[in-house]
Write a protein that holds these residues in place. Structure first.
Motif, short mmCIF file in Angstrom:
data_model
loop_
_atom_site.label_atom_id
_atom_site.label_comp_id
_atom_site.label_asym_id
_atom_site.label_seq_id
_atom_site.Cartn_x
_atom_site.Cartn_y
_atom_site.Cartn_z
N GLY A 151 85.87 32.53 2.46
CA GLY A 151 85.92 33.36 1.26
C GLY A 151 84.85 34.42 1.34
N ARG A 152 84.44 34.93 0.18
CA ARG A 152 83.41 35.97 0.18
C ARG A 152 82.09 35.46 0.74
N SER A 169 82.47 34.55 4.70
CA SER A 169 82.55 35.74 5.55
C SER A 169 81.24 36.52 5.56
N THR A 170 80.57 36.59 4.41
CA THR A 170 79.28 37.27 4.35
C THR A 170 78.24 36.55 5.20
N ARG A 216 89.13 38.77 6.18
CA ARG A 216 87.81 39.21 5.70
C ARG A 216 86.81 39.42 6.84
#
Length: 227
Positions: A9-10, A13-14, A38
């Motif tokens: 998710g965010r 991936s970050t 992503r």
């Protein structure tokens, strides 16, 4: 260092991109192959589709050579099971799991799995900014060790400690000053650093001492009403 991340998710991936930029190698696991959109093309090459606690999936992600594992999928059960497999089956030293349910987070901390309690942490952080100095808000811990015996909390400096040195505060109370915020800057104070009005302390203390520490650091009523 090789790091395996469960969840693309965010957050996942970050984390993956940040770790790669730091020079580490990363493999990301997710059940949904569409989630890998992503990722950068270079990062997506090492992505693995499957369950984060499945032995063959973890091996494909390089868990046998990994020094760290992060479980940040959207499911508490998946995160904690995968984290335990990474630690107990594959012997990964640095393991952390994101947990939404704060009741579960405390249980898993006692099992030795460091957790990030997303809901409580976010709410507490927002509350501290909305009502700074409110004792009902500021007394909550910002951090606790995996056993739950050591916590860090934030405390605005009250008038009775202004002008004293950090070492005097530490000698008088069962705490250690981790760092302090002063005029928008963060400082790592030495023992001889004098405390100033407006300082916000971030202190470490044992869980059993935290209430008394907060009471001693909290401004007296006379300070709040100008008397």
């Amino acid at each position: 260092m090789h790091i395996v991340i469960l969840g693309c998710g965010r957050v996942g991936s970050t984390l993956a991109h940040t770790l790669e930029d730091m020079g580490h190698t990363v493999a990301v696991i997710d059940q949904d192959p569409d989630a890998f959109r992503r990722l950068r093309s270079s990062t997506a090459k090492t992505a693995v589709t499957g369950l984060g606690h499945a032995h063959d999936v973890l091996v494909s992600a390089g868990i046998e050579d990994a020094e760290a594992f992060s479980a940040v999928s959207s499911g508490d059960n998946s995160n904690i099971i995968s984290a335990r497999v990474a630690r107990e089956t594959f012997g990964v030293t640095n393991v952390v799991a994101r947990i939404y349910d704060p009741r579960r987070a405390e249980v898993y901390q006692r099992l030795g799995i460091p957790t990030v309690g997303t809901v409580n942490w976010t709410a507490d952080t927002i509350l501290r900014r909305l009502v700074p100095g409110d004792p009902g808000v500021s007394s909550g811990p910002l951090w606790r060790d995996p056993s739950g015996s050591l916590v860090m909390t934030e405390a605005p400096l009250s008038a009775q400690w202004v002008g004293r040195r950090v070492e005097q505060l530490e000698a008088a109370l069962p705490l250690r000053v981790a760092y302090l915020s002063r005029a928008g800057e963060l400082l790592l104070p030495r023992g001889d650093e004098p405390l100033r009005a407006g300082d916000v302390l971030h202190v470490l203390a044992r869980r059993g001492d935290i209430d008394s520490v907060q009471a001693r650091l909290r401004p007296h009523e006379s300070e709040g009403n100008g008397g």
